[in-house]
Motif scaffolding. Sequence first.
Motif, PDB file in Angstrom:
ATOM      1  N   ILE A  42       0.863  -1.177   0.000  1.00 40.72           N
ATOM      2  CA  ILE A  42       0.000   0.000   0.000  1.00 40.72           C
ATOM      3  C   ILE A  42       0.898   1.226   0.000  1.00 40.72           C
ATOM      4  O   ILE A  42       1.847   1.311   0.787  1.00 40.72           O
ATOM      5  N   LEU A  43       0.631   2.147  -0.892  1.00 34.49           N
ATOM      6  CA  LEU A  43       1.408   3.376  -1.034  1.00 34.49           C
ATOM      7  C   LEU A  43       0.668   4.500  -0.314  1.00 34.49           C
ATOM      8  O   LEU A  43      -0.501   4.764  -0.614  1.00 34.49           O
ATOM      9  N   ILE A  44       1.334   5.134   0.653  1.00 36.04           N
ATOM     10  CA  ILE A  44       0.712   6.200   1.442  1.00 36.04           C
ATOM     11  C   ILE A  44       1.418   7.515   1.148  1.00 36.04           C
ATOM     12  O   ILE A  44       2.630   7.624   1.334  1.00 36.04           O
ATOM     13  N   GLY A  45       0.671   8.505   0.704  1.00 34.31           N
ATOM     14  CA  GLY A  45       1.217   9.850   0.522  1.00 34.31           C
ATOM     15  C   GLY A  45       1.241  10.540   1.876  1.00 34.31           C
ATOM     16  O   GLY A  45       0.194  10.667   2.516  1.00 34.31           O
ATOM     17  N   TYR A  46       2.434  10.978   2.314  1.00 34.15           N
ATOM     18  CA  TYR A  46       2.541  11.559   3.653  1.00 34.15           C
ATOM     19  C   TYR A  46       3.234  12.910   3.640  1.00 34.15           C
ATOM     20  O   TYR A  46       4.310  13.081   3.058  1.00 34.15           O
ATOM     21  N   LEU A  47       2.606  13.866   4.293  1.00 33.69           N
ATOM     22  CA  LEU A  47       3.201  15.156   4.647  1.00 33.69           C
ATOM     23  C   LEU A  47       2.939  15.340   6.135  1.00 33.69           C
ATOM     24  O   LEU A  47       1.943  14.829   6.653  1.00 33.69           O
ATOM     25  N   PRO A  48       3.790  16.067   6.848  1.00 37.33           N
ATOM     26  CA  PRO A  48       3.550  16.279   8.280  1.00 37.33           C
ATOM     27  C   PRO A  48       2.448  17.318   8.522  1.00 37.33           C
ATOM     28  O   PRO A  48       2.684  18.419   8.994  1.00 37.33           O
ATOM     29  N   THR A  49       1.241  16.953   8.145  1.00 41.67           N
ATOM     30  CA  THR A  49       0.053  17.803   8.262  1.00 41.67           C
ATOM     31  C   THR A  49      -1.082  16.936   8.799  1.00 41.67           C
ATOM     32  O   THR A  49      -0.977  15.700   8.794  1.00 41.67           O
ATOM     33  N   PRO A  50      -2.188  17.541   9.224  1.00 41.82           N
ATOM     34  CA  PRO A  50      -3.335  16.722   9.641  1.00 41.82           C
ATOM     35  C   PRO A  50      -3.818  15.776   8.526  1.00 41.82           C
ATOM     36  O   PRO A  50      -4.192  14.633   8.789  1.00 41.82           O
ATOM     37  N   GLU A  51      -3.756  16.244   7.278  1.00 38.18           N
ATOM     38  CA  GLU A  51      -4.174  15.398   6.157  1.00 38.18           C
ATOM     39  C   GLU A  51      -3.223  14.216   5.985  1.00 38.18           C
ATOM     40  O   GLU A  51      -3.651  13.086   5.725  1.00 38.18           O
ATOM     41  N   ALA A  62       1.948  -1.878  -5.978  1.00 35.90           N
ATOM     42  CA  ALA A  62       0.974  -1.400  -4.995  1.00 35.90           C
ATOM     43  C   ALA A  62      -0.429  -1.844  -5.375  1.00 35.90           C
ATOM     44  O   ALA A  62      -0.803  -1.849  -6.549  1.00 35.90           O
ATOM     45  N   SER A  63      -1.187  -2.198  -4.349  1.00 42.43           N
ATOM     46  CA  SER A  63      -2.579  -2.589  -4.567  1.00 42.43           C
ATOM     47  C   SER A  63      -3.531  -1.438  -4.257  1.00 42.43           C
ATOM     48  O   SER A  63      -4.698  -1.476  -4.635  1.00 42.43           O
ATOM     49  N   LEU A  64      -3.029  -0.414  -3.561  1.00 47.79           N
ATOM     50  CA  LEU A  64      -3.863   0.702  -3.126  1.00 47.79           C
ATOM     51  C   LEU A  64      -2.965   1.900  -2.840  1.00 47.79           C
ATOM     52  O   LEU A  64      -1.839   1.734  -2.370  1.00 47.79           O
ATOM     53  N   ALA A  65      -3.465   3.089  -3.108  1.00 51.39           N
ATOM     54  CA  ALA A  65      -2.801   4.330  -2.698  1.00 51.39           C
ATOM     55  C   ALA A  65      -3.723   5.031  -1.713  1.00 51.39           C
ATOM     56  O   ALA A  65      -4.946   5.028  -1.888  1.00 51.39           O
ATOM     57  N   VAL A  66      -3.145   5.635  -0.678  1.00 55.04           N
ATOM     58  CA  VAL A  66      -3.926   6.358   0.317  1.00 55.04           C
ATOM     59  C   VAL A  66      -3.401   7.784   0.367  1.00 55.04           C
ATOM     60  O   VAL A  66      -2.195   8.009   0.520  1.00 55.04           O
TER      61      VAL A  66
END
Length: 130
Positions: free
Chosen positions: A3-12, A91-95
């Motif tokens: 699973i691919l997770i897009g991450y920034l240090p924000t609430p989102e 990846a099977s899913l992106a979040v």
Amino acid sequence: MTILIGYLPTPEGEAALDAGLAEAALRGEGVVILNSPRRGAPVDGSLVDSSVADGLVARAAGAGVTASVDQAEHGSDLVDTFVTLAEKHTASLAVIGLRRRSPVGKLVMGSNAQRLLLDLPIPVLAVKPR
């Protein structure tokens, strides 16, 4: 699968991480946490340092999920970076996390989230912070 997770240090970004880890635990899959700086940016407040990256991996381990942090640079097109990594890691899913933007803001500035939803060749889970 991954699973691919897009991450920034924000609430989102935190919402995306939480949802991605929960989904990975349910599916028994690992995750790749994408924290992507813009190519050529001298300073990028969204780029996490190694201690934060280690903390993200530890958080995943606490959820029973194997994780790695990828900080692949992106140019003007973040979507291409997601597509490349989705293929590389099968990846099977992106979040991704969504932030509230006005329709005019989306028209003028565009929307990476919208393009990810439309252009990624895998399912995309879009979440909002609580």
